[in-house]
Design a protein around this motif. Sequence first.
Motif, PDB file in Angstrom:
ATOM      1  N   ALA A  91       0.835  -1.205   0.000  1.00 23.60           N
ATOM      2  CA  ALA A  91       0.000   0.000   0.000  1.00 23.60           C
ATOM      3  C   ALA A  91       0.869   1.253   0.000  1.00 23.60           C
ATOM      4  N   PHE A  92       1.902   1.252   0.808  1.00 22.44           N
ATOM      5  CA  PHE A  92       2.808   2.396   0.880  1.00 22.44           C
ATOM      6  C   PHE A  92       3.539   2.585  -0.449  1.00 22.44           C
ATOM      7  N   GLN A  93       4.056   1.497  -1.005  1.00 23.47           N
ATOM      8  CA  GLN A  93       4.818   1.557  -2.251  1.00 23.47           C
ATOM      9  C   GLN A  93       3.973   2.092  -3.404  1.00 23.47           C
ATOM     10  N   LEU A  94       2.689   1.747  -3.419  1.00 18.95           N
ATOM     11  CA  LEU A  94       1.819   2.174  -4.515  1.00 18.95           C
ATOM     12  C   LEU A  94       1.016   3.427  -4.181  1.00 18.95           C
ATOM     13  N   ASN A  95       1.418   4.094  -3.096  1.00 11.86           N
ATOM     14  CA  ASN A  95       0.854   5.393  -2.745  1.00 11.86           C
ATOM     15  C   ASN A  95      -0.641   5.343  -2.381  1.00 11.86           C
ATOM     16  N   TYR A  96      -1.086   4.239  -1.788  1.00 18.09           N
ATOM     17  CA  TYR A  96      -2.453   4.174  -1.271  1.00 18.09           C
ATOM     18  C   TYR A  96      -2.496   4.882   0.078  1.00 18.09           C
ATOM     19  N   SER A  97      -3.625   5.489   0.385  1.00 16.70           N
ATOM     20  CA  SER A  97      -3.737   6.218   1.653  1.00 16.70           C
ATOM     21  C   SER A  97      -3.780   5.270   2.846  1.00 16.70           C
ATOM     22  N   SER A  98      -4.218   4.026   2.615  1.00 16.39           N
ATOM     23  CA  SER A  98      -4.287   3.050   3.700  1.00 16.39           C
ATOM     24  C   SER A  98      -4.420   1.643   3.115  1.00 16.39           C
ATOM     25  N   VAL A  99      -4.195   0.654   3.970  1.00 14.68           N
ATOM     26  CA  VAL A  99      -4.394  -0.741   3.571  1.00 14.68           C
ATOM     27  C   VAL A  99      -5.873  -0.969   3.275  1.00 14.68           C
TER      28      VAL A  99
END
Length: 185
Positions: A147-155
Motif C-alpha cells: 500500500a505504501f509503495q503504490l501510494n495508497y492512503s491506507s491498507v
Amino acid sequence: MKLYIKNMVCDRCKMAVSDVFERLNLKTKAVTLGEVELEEKALGDEQYQSVKQTLESLGFELLEDKRKMLVAQIKGAVVGLVHYTKEPLKVNLSDFLANKLNTDYSSLSSVFSAEEKNTIEHYYIQQKIERVKELLSYGELTLSEIAFQLNYSSVAHLSAQFKKETGLTPSQFKQDLKRKTLDKV
C-alpha cells in the motif's frame, strides 16, 4: 522519426522490439514503452511494411492513427508510472500525464475514453491492481508495504479497491494467484 507501438508494455517488450529494429538494420535513438525513436527521418514503404509485419508476428501493432498513438502514449506513461517508477507520484495523475505528454488533460481524457471505452483513472487503477497482484505473488512484502509503495492512503483503501476490481480480497487472491499480462488489462 517516432513510431508508436501497441501492446509494448514491459521491459521484455522493449527488448523484443529493439531486436526487430536491429534485425532490420534500423538504428534506434530510444525505445520506450509504446514508442520507438529512429535515427532515420523516414522509412521507405518496403522498410515500413517489414517493420509492421515483423512487429505483428510478435503480437505488437504499429499505430498509424494519431488518436491511437496518443492512447498508446498514455498507456505507456501509466504503465511506466505504476510498474517501473520507484518514487511516489508527487502530483495528481492528470497533471503528471498533461506534463509528460505536453497536452491538456481534458483532451487526453476525451481521446482515451472514446478509443478505450474506459477512463484514464480506471485504467490507472487497473494497472495498480495488477501491480498489487504481482507483488502479492512474490510474497516478499506485506500488504502495508505494498500500500505504501503504490501510494495508497491506507491498507483499507487498497483492499477495498482490490475487492472492487477483482471480486476477491488480497488474502483470497494470494490463495488463488491468477494474474493478467499487462497488455490484457
